[in-house]
Design a protein around this motif. Structure first.
Motif, short mmCIF file in Angstrom:
data_model
loop_
_atom_site.label_atom_id
_atom_site.label_comp_id
_atom_site.label_asym_id
_atom_site.label_seq_id
_atom_site.Cartn_x
_atom_site.Cartn_y
_atom_site.Cartn_z
N MET A 40 -8.75 -3.60 4.51
CA MET A 40 -7.37 -3.27 4.86
C MET A 40 -7.30 -1.76 5.06
SD MET A 40 -5.37 -5.46 1.96
CE MET A 40 -3.71 -5.34 2.63
N ASN A 41 -6.39 -1.33 5.90
CA ASN A 41 -6.20 0.12 6.02
C ASN A 41 -5.33 0.61 4.85
OD1 ASN A 41 -3.43 -0.07 6.62
ND2 ASN A 41 -3.82 -0.25 8.79
N CYS A 42 -5.28 1.91 4.70
CA CYS A 42 -4.63 2.49 3.52
C CYS A 42 -3.16 2.13 3.44
CB CYS A 42 -4.81 4.01 3.53
SG CYS A 42 -6.53 4.51 3.43
N THR A 43 -2.47 2.18 4.55
CA THR A 43 -1.03 1.96 4.54
C THR A 43 -0.66 0.55 4.11
OG1 THR A 43 -0.80 3.57 6.32
CG2 THR A 43 1.07 2.12 5.91
N GLU A 44 -1.40 -0.45 4.61
CA GLU A 44 -1.02 -1.82 4.28
C GLU A 44 -1.49 -2.24 2.89
OE1 GLU A 44 -2.65 -4.13 7.45
OE2 GLU A 44 -4.72 -3.96 6.77
N ALA A 45 -2.50 -1.57 2.35
CA ALA A 45 -3.00 -1.94 1.03
C ALA A 45 -2.20 -1.28 -0.09
CB ALA A 45 -4.47 -1.56 0.90
N GLY A 46 -1.56 -0.16 0.18
CA GLY A 46 -0.88 0.59 -0.88
C GLY A 46 0.60 0.30 -0.96
N PRO A 47 1.25 0.79 -2.02
CA PRO A 47 2.70 0.65 -2.15
C PRO A 47 3.39 1.40 -1.01
CG PRO A 47 1.69 1.46 -4.19
CD PRO A 47 0.66 1.55 -3.11
N CYS A 48 4.49 0.85 -0.52
CA CYS A 48 5.11 1.42 0.68
C CYS A 48 5.94 2.66 0.35
CB CYS A 48 5.96 0.37 1.38
SG CYS A 48 7.05 -0.54 0.27
N ASN A 49 6.57 2.69 -0.81
CA ASN A 49 7.47 3.79 -1.13
C ASN A 49 6.73 4.95 -1.79
OD1 ASN A 49 6.86 2.29 -3.34
ND2 ASN A 49 8.88 2.43 -4.26
N MET A 50 5.80 5.51 -1.05
CA MET A 50 4.95 6.55 -1.63
C MET A 50 4.54 7.50 -0.51
SD MET A 50 1.37 5.91 -3.64
CE MET A 50 2.17 5.61 -5.21
N ALA A 51 4.56 8.80 -0.80
CA ALA A 51 4.14 9.77 0.20
C ALA A 51 2.72 9.48 0.63
CB ALA A 51 4.25 11.18 -0.36
N LYS A 52 2.43 9.65 1.91
CA LYS A 52 1.09 9.27 2.38
C LYS A 52 0.03 10.21 1.82
CE LYS A 52 1.36 11.61 6.88
NZ LYS A 52 1.02 11.51 8.31
N SER A 53 0.42 11.41 1.46
CA SER A 53 -0.55 12.31 0.82
C SER A 53 -0.92 11.79 -0.57
CB SER A 53 0.01 13.72 0.72
OG SER A 53 1.27 13.73 0.10
N THR A 54 0.07 11.22 -1.26
CA THR A 54 -0.20 10.62 -2.57
C THR A 54 -1.09 9.40 -2.41
OG1 THR A 54 1.98 11.33 -3.29
CG2 THR A 54 0.87 9.71 -4.66
N LEU A 55 -0.77 8.57 -1.44
CA LEU A 55 -1.57 7.38 -1.16
C LEU A 55 -3.01 7.78 -0.85
CD1 LEU A 55 -1.11 4.35 -0.99
CD2 LEU A 55 -0.65 4.62 1.45
N SER A 56 -3.15 8.78 0.00
CA SER A 56 -4.47 9.27 0.36
C SER A 56 -5.24 9.71 -0.88
CB SER A 56 -4.33 10.44 1.34
OG SER A 56 -5.58 11.00 1.64
N ASN A 57 -4.54 10.38 -1.78
CA ASN A 57 -5.17 10.83 -3.02
C ASN A 57 -5.62 9.65 -3.87
OD1 ASN A 57 -5.81 12.98 -4.99
ND2 ASN A 57 -4.29 11.87 -6.21
N HIS A 58 -4.80 8.59 -3.96
CA HIS A 58 -5.19 7.42 -4.74
C HIS A 58 -6.44 6.77 -4.16
CE1 HIS A 58 -2.02 7.47 -7.62
NE2 HIS A 58 -1.05 7.24 -6.76
N PHE A 59 -6.52 6.69 -2.85
CA PHE A 59 -7.72 6.12 -2.24
C PHE A 59 -8.94 7.00 -2.50
CE2 PHE A 59 -6.96 2.24 -0.03
CZ PHE A 59 -5.58 2.18 0.11
N ARG A 60 -8.74 8.30 -2.54
CA ARG A 60 -9.84 9.20 -2.87
C ARG A 60 -10.35 8.94 -4.28
NH1 ARG A 60 -10.18 13.46 -5.61
NH2 ARG A 60 -7.93 13.77 -5.79
N VAL A 61 -9.41 8.77 -5.22
CA VAL A 61 -9.80 8.49 -6.61
C VAL A 61 -10.57 7.18 -6.69
CG1 VAL A 61 -8.91 7.93 -8.92
CG2 VAL A 61 -7.89 9.79 -7.61
N LEU A 62 -10.09 6.16 -5.98
CA LEU A 62 -10.77 4.86 -5.99
C LEU A 62 -12.17 4.98 -5.40
CD1 LEU A 62 -7.82 2.51 -4.97
CD2 LEU A 62 -8.98 2.58 -7.18
N ARG A 63 -12.30 5.77 -4.33
CA ARG A 63 -13.62 5.98 -3.73
C ARG A 63 -14.54 6.70 -4.70
NH1 ARG A 63 -10.90 6.86 1.33
NH2 ARG A 63 -10.62 9.06 0.83
N GLU A 64 -14.02 7.76 -5.33
CA GLU A 64 -14.86 8.56 -6.22
C GLU A 64 -15.23 7.81 -7.49
OE1 GLU A 64 -13.27 12.97 -4.80
OE2 GLU A 64 -12.94 12.31 -6.87
N ALA A 65 -14.41 6.83 -7.87
CA ALA A 65 -14.75 6.00 -9.03
C ALA A 65 -15.77 4.93 -8.64
CB ALA A 65 -13.50 5.34 -9.60
N GLY A 66 -16.03 4.81 -7.34
CA GLY A 66 -16.98 3.80 -6.87
C GLY A 66 -16.37 2.43 -6.72
#
Lengths: 103, 103
Positions: A40-66
Motif C-alpha cells: 500500500m502507499n503511505c497515504t492509504e495505509a496511514g491515518p487520514c487526519n495527520m500531517a503528511k510530514s508526520t506520516l512520512s516520519n512514522h513510515f521512516r520509523v517503521l523502516r528503520e525498525a525493520g
DNA sequence: TCAATAGTTCAATATTTCCGAACTACTGAA
DNA sequence: TTCAGTAGTTCGGAAATATTGAACTATTGA
C-alpha cells in the motif's frame, strides 16, 4: 522502474519493534498492511487526519525498525511488512501482538 | 501492615503494554520481576545508574499500564508483574515478548 | 513544459522525559 | 518521643522527542 528507497536494515531488535508498534498510528499502519496482504502507499495505509510530514516520519520509523520495506513505483511508495524477516528473527512475536490489535 | 499503593487499573490495553515495554529500562524491570518470580522493591528491580525520580516514574508507567501491582510493606514498595491479569486479557502476549527479551 | 501527485526535509513549536531538590511516609534506635 | 536513615513521590526546569506547515524533490500524464 522499481527500486528500494532505503537499504534493508541490518538488525531488527525487540526494543525497536516494540517502540515502533507502541505508537497507535504505526500499529494501525502495520495492521492495515498485514490485513490488505499486499503493498500500500503511505497515504492509504496511514491515518487520514495527520500531517503528511508526520506520516512520512512514522513510515521512516517503521523502516528503520525493520518492520516494513518500501519500494518506489512511479510517483508513490509501496510498503509491505517484512513478515518473513521478522518471523525468522522473533518467531511468533508479530502474530502474537497483532492478534490482539483489533480489540 | 500491607496495603495497595494504587487501586488496580481497570483497563489493560495493548497500546499501553507495548508503550510500557518499549522502554529498555521498563522491559528490564519486568524481566527482573518475572525472573525472580517474587516481589522486589523498586531499587533492586530497576537499573542502578538512574535517578530515583526517573525510576519512580518508570514504575508509575508500569502500574498505569496495568503491568505490575505494588504493595507497600513498611518503608519499601514490593512490586510484582500481574501475569494472570495480563494473560487473561492478552493470552500469550507477555510470554511471547519476554521470550525474546534476553537475546 | 507545466500542473498534479507522493513523499521528504527543514525549522519552529508542542509535547514528553529526565533529573536534582525538596518532600512524605515508615522504621528502629536512643 | 525525638531523631536519623531508608524508600519512594512530587515538582520545576532542562534536555530530548514528536508534530506540523512550508518549501523542496521526483515522477507522471497532459
Amino acid at each position: 522502474m522499481v527500486r528500494f528507497v532505503h537499504p534493508a536494515r541490518q538488525d531488527i531488535t525487540l526494543a525497536g519493534i516494540l517502540a515502533a508498534l507502541a505508537d497507535p498510528a504505526r500499529l494501525m499502519i502495520v495492521k492495515s498492511l498485514i490485513r490488505q496482504n499486499e503493498c500500500m502507499n503511505c497515504t492509504e495505509a496511514g491515518p487520514c487526519n495527520m500531517a503528511k510530514s508526520t506520516l512520512s516520519n512514522h513510515f521512516r520509523v517503521l523502516r528503520e525498525a525493520g518492520l516494513i520495506h518500501t519500494t518506489k513505483q512511479g510517483v508513490e511508495h509501496r510498503n509491505a511488512v517484512r513478515e518473513a524477516d521478522i518471523n525468522a528473527r522473533f518467531p511468533g512475536l508479530l502474530k502474537s501482538i497483532l492478534k490482539h490489535a483489533d480489540e
